[in-house]
Design a protein around this motif. Structure first.
Motif, short mmCIF file in Angstrom:
data_model
loop_
_atom_site.label_atom_id
_atom_site.label_comp_id
_atom_site.label_asym_id
_atom_site.label_seq_id
_atom_site.Cartn_x
_atom_site.Cartn_y
_atom_site.Cartn_z
N VAL A 140 0.85 -1.20 0.00
CA VAL A 140 0.00 0.00 0.00
C VAL A 140 0.88 1.25 0.00
N GLY A 141 1.96 1.22 0.81
CA GLY A 141 2.86 2.36 0.85
C GLY A 141 3.52 2.63 -0.49
N VAL A 142 3.96 1.57 -1.18
CA VAL A 142 4.58 1.73 -2.50
C VAL A 142 3.56 2.25 -3.51
N ALA A 143 2.35 1.69 -3.49
CA ALA A 143 1.31 2.10 -4.44
C ALA A 143 0.94 3.57 -4.28
N ASN A 144 1.01 4.07 -3.05
CA ASN A 144 0.65 5.47 -2.80
C ASN A 144 1.85 6.41 -2.81
N GLY A 145 3.04 5.86 -3.13
CA GLY A 145 4.24 6.69 -3.18
C GLY A 145 4.77 7.09 -1.83
N TRP A 146 4.39 6.37 -0.77
CA TRP A 146 4.83 6.70 0.58
C TRP A 146 6.11 5.97 0.96
N MET A 147 6.50 4.97 0.16
CA MET A 147 7.64 4.12 0.54
C MET A 147 8.44 3.76 -0.71
N ASN A 148 9.76 3.70 -0.55
CA ASN A 148 10.63 3.27 -1.64
C ASN A 148 10.37 1.80 -1.96
N PRO A 149 10.17 1.43 -3.24
CA PRO A 149 9.87 0.03 -3.59
C PRO A 149 10.90 -0.98 -3.09
N SER A 150 12.14 -0.57 -2.88
CA SER A 150 13.17 -1.51 -2.42
C SER A 150 12.85 -2.07 -1.04
N TRP A 151 12.07 -1.33 -0.26
CA TRP A 151 11.72 -1.81 1.08
C TRP A 151 10.83 -3.05 1.02
N MET A 152 10.08 -3.20 -0.06
CA MET A 152 9.22 -4.38 -0.18
C MET A 152 10.04 -5.66 -0.17
N LEU A 153 11.11 -5.69 -0.96
CA LEU A 153 11.96 -6.89 -1.02
C LEU A 153 12.69 -7.09 0.29
N ILE A 154 13.14 -6.01 0.91
CA ILE A 154 13.86 -6.11 2.19
C ILE A 154 12.95 -6.69 3.26
N ILE A 155 11.71 -6.20 3.31
CA ILE A 155 10.76 -6.69 4.31
C ILE A 155 10.43 -8.16 4.04
N ALA A 156 10.29 -8.54 2.75
CA ALA A 156 9.98 -9.93 2.40
C ALA A 156 11.10 -10.87 2.87
N ILE A 157 12.35 -10.45 2.67
CA ILE A 157 13.47 -11.29 3.09
C ILE A 157 13.53 -11.35 4.62
N ALA A 158 13.32 -10.23 5.27
CA ALA A 158 13.31 -10.21 6.75
C ALA A 158 12.21 -11.10 7.28
N LEU A 159 11.05 -11.08 6.63
CA LEU A 159 9.93 -11.94 7.03
C LEU A 159 10.32 -13.41 6.94
N ALA A 160 10.91 -13.80 5.80
CA ALA A 160 11.30 -15.20 5.61
C ALA A 160 12.36 -15.62 6.62
N ILE A 161 13.37 -14.76 6.85
CA ILE A 161 14.41 -15.11 7.82
C ILE A 161 13.82 -15.22 9.22
N SER A 162 12.87 -14.34 9.54
CA SER A 162 12.26 -14.39 10.87
C SER A 162 11.51 -15.70 11.08
N PHE A 163 10.87 -16.23 10.03
CA PHE A 163 10.20 -17.52 10.13
C PHE A 163 11.21 -18.63 10.38
N VAL A 164 12.33 -18.58 9.62
CA VAL A 164 13.35 -19.62 9.75
C VAL A 164 13.96 -19.60 11.15
N ALA A 165 14.17 -18.40 11.70
CA ALA A 165 14.78 -18.29 13.03
C ALA A 165 13.81 -18.65 14.13
#
Length: 545
Positions: free
Chosen positions: A331-356
């Protein structure tokens, strides 16, 4: 089938997901770790996200929320440890994380150089959520959904879901339809009709079909129609049906279907992409912030009168990032509130958090035992009503798990030997139900290392472990042996290998539920059969006309 068609990728997708899930289980990790790995591998080899996987993922999350609703009572959300814990944690996390990101930007850290205060607050808000999908799977696998720490964690997650829905609604700049309130009121009015249909569905294939109908055709479609988040409709319909006596039966019937669909959810996360080294570094940094979330949950919950053990187990089940972080980010990327690169960073952090978080939750009870003395000092002087000392009365037999098997054992023992047994159940609603039927049942958790410190048990001579989850019975058995209990222990098992494991752990008898059902049924009719056939049953049968 045409080469390269969508269906032609299914055997490869299913095989890889199954094999990696299987391997994860063999090394003591939840299969979801393997499903995540499958997604990363698919992306690495250039396999594009399949729309069907997205559909399966959406169905899995929708059914998950529906089954949560089936087990959730509204009054659970009004408990201080739920609403105050969720709200306090969200506010403090957003303030601390956003100020930290702004500070890192101000001192010239390259990764955060481009982040502005608005982006910092939005990223911090996305990171304050924990995963409902992950927590429910972990709690279900351990048989702890109805324990106090399980109900507390799920209640906090529901509150977080509500926060996310409010954000998503506000982000559209549009209010829900004027028909939202009347339509929701209409659902309450037609609840008797829904109950009537449910009670006439029988126990066959119509029952899971009714569950799908209620979740998707009624809940999702109704909320979507009036501009509310569709998934929340499935949750609301589940809560609407929660008071019906067949709610748990619907959840059991949908369990396998929900689990299958959720495979798509975890594969989809892995398909989100492979980051560069800088992105991986930032994702790891975000994962290193998770202990701060856990500590904050623990401190808040202990201040809200929960014991150290309950607070620790609830906090550990929330030790991850949420799929809602990706939704907020999108939603943040679609509305121009967030840099699109944060989407991939958050996705990777989410996956690592599950693994840990997965292996940590598998050994959560052992971790608490190791940290018991250090964590105990954070308990407040007051106690939650469900955590007062436990009085087992004059019982010499304790039955842990007062489901159908435990209740049957209780009635059999008290019927033959008098009031010598006490039932122990971790679901307060079931405790009240049993007490209304005249049974002596107390609220307690057999997997709680402090249970025996809270309960006077010097007169107990026999313990029956009749909880539905094998791991819960096994852990309770080990706790008893480590605590020096010298009486007789019998445990319930669903499969022969589970029974063997219980006997190796020290149970004198491990009763196989399915193998013993037939002999138990025959034992019930044995007196009648003996009377009918007399002393020489074989001759009697041959002489019958």
């Amino acid at each position: 089938m045409e080469p390269g068609s969508v269906l032609s990728t299914y055997p490869l997708t299913l095989s890889t997901a199954f094999l990696l899930g299987f391997l994860a289980r063999q090394v003591g990790l939840p299969p979801l770790i393997g499903f995540l790995a499958a997604g990363f591998i698919f992306h690495a080899f250039g396999l594009k996200p399949d729309p069907t996987i997205a559909i399966l993922a959406d169905l899995g999350v929708t059914l998950l929320l529906f089954t949560i609703g089936l087990k959730l009572k509204i009054h659970n959300l009004t408990r201080p440890e739920v609403w105050a814990g969720a709200t306090g944690h969200a506010v403090i996390t957003v303030l601390v994380f956003s100020l930290g990101f702004i500070l890192l930007s101000a001192v010239g850290i390259e990764t955060f150089a481009a982040i502005n205060p608005g982006q910092a607050v939005l990223v911090a808000f996305a990171l304050c959520f924990s995963s409902t999908v992950f927590a429910v799977k972990v709690l279900e696998e351990k048989g702890e959904m109805l324990s106090l720490h399980g109900r507390t964690a799920i209640g906090i997650l529901i509150m977080q879901d509500i926060f996310a829905v409010l954000f998503l609604t506000a982000s559209t700049g549009k209010l829900p339809s004027l028909w939202a309130v009347p339509l929701l009121a209409a659902l309450l009015l037609v609840r008797p009709v829904i109950y009537y249909i449910l009670n006439r569905c029988g126990h066959g294939e119509l029952l899971p079909m009714f569950g799908l109908f209620a979740a998707l055709a009624v809940g999702v479609a109704t909320f979507d129609l009036v501009g509310l988040k569709p998934d929340l409709g499935a949750l609301a319909l589940g809560m609407l049906l929660a008071k019906n006596k067949r709610a748990s039966e619907i959840a059991d019937n949908l369990f396998s279907l929900k689990e299958l669909f959720l495979v798509g959810f975890f594969v989809q996360i892995g398909l989100a992409g492979l980051p560069g080294w800088q992105d991986i570094g930032l994702a790891i940094f975000l994962v290193l912030l998770i202990p701060l979330k856990v500590v904050l949950f623990f401190l808040l919950l202990t201040r809200l009168r929960l014991r150290a053990r309950t607070s620790f187990l609830a906090s550990l089940s929330l030790a991850n990032y949420s799929e809602f972080a990706l939704i907020v980010g999108a939603v943040g990327v679609a509305n121009g509130w967030m840099n699109p690169s944060w989407m991939l960073i958050i996705a990777i952090a989410l996956a690592i958090s599950f693994v840990a978080a997965a292996p940590l939750n598998q050994i959560s009870h052992r971790l608490f035992c190791l940290l018991h003395d250090r964590l105990q000092k954070y308990e407040g002087p007051q106690r939650h009503p469900e955590e007062y000392p436990i009085d087992l009365g004059e019982a010499v037999v304790a039955i842990f798990g007062m489901g159908r098997v435990g209740s049957g054992a209780y009635d059999f023992i008290t019927g033959d030997f008098g009031e010598v047994a006490v039932g122990v159940e971790n679901n307060t609603n079931k405790v009240s139900e049993h007490r209304s039927k005249g049974r002596l049942v107390v609220h307690g958790d057999a997997t709680d290392p402090d249970f025996w410190l809270r309960a006077r048990h010097d007169k107990l001579r026999m313990i029956l472990l009749a909880m539905p989850e094998h791991q819960a019975n096994l852990y309770a058995l080990r706790q008893l042996k480590e605590g020096g209990f010298e009486g007789y222990i019998a445990a319930l098992a669903k499969f022969p290998d589970d029974a063997a494991e219980l006997e190796r752990a020290g149970a004198q008898v491990a009763f196989n539920l399915y193998e013993g059902a037939g002999s138990g049924f025959a034992a019930q009719v044995e007196p009648l059969l003996a009377e009918m056939l007399g002393d020489n049953p074989r001759d009697r049968l041959h002489n019958e006309p």
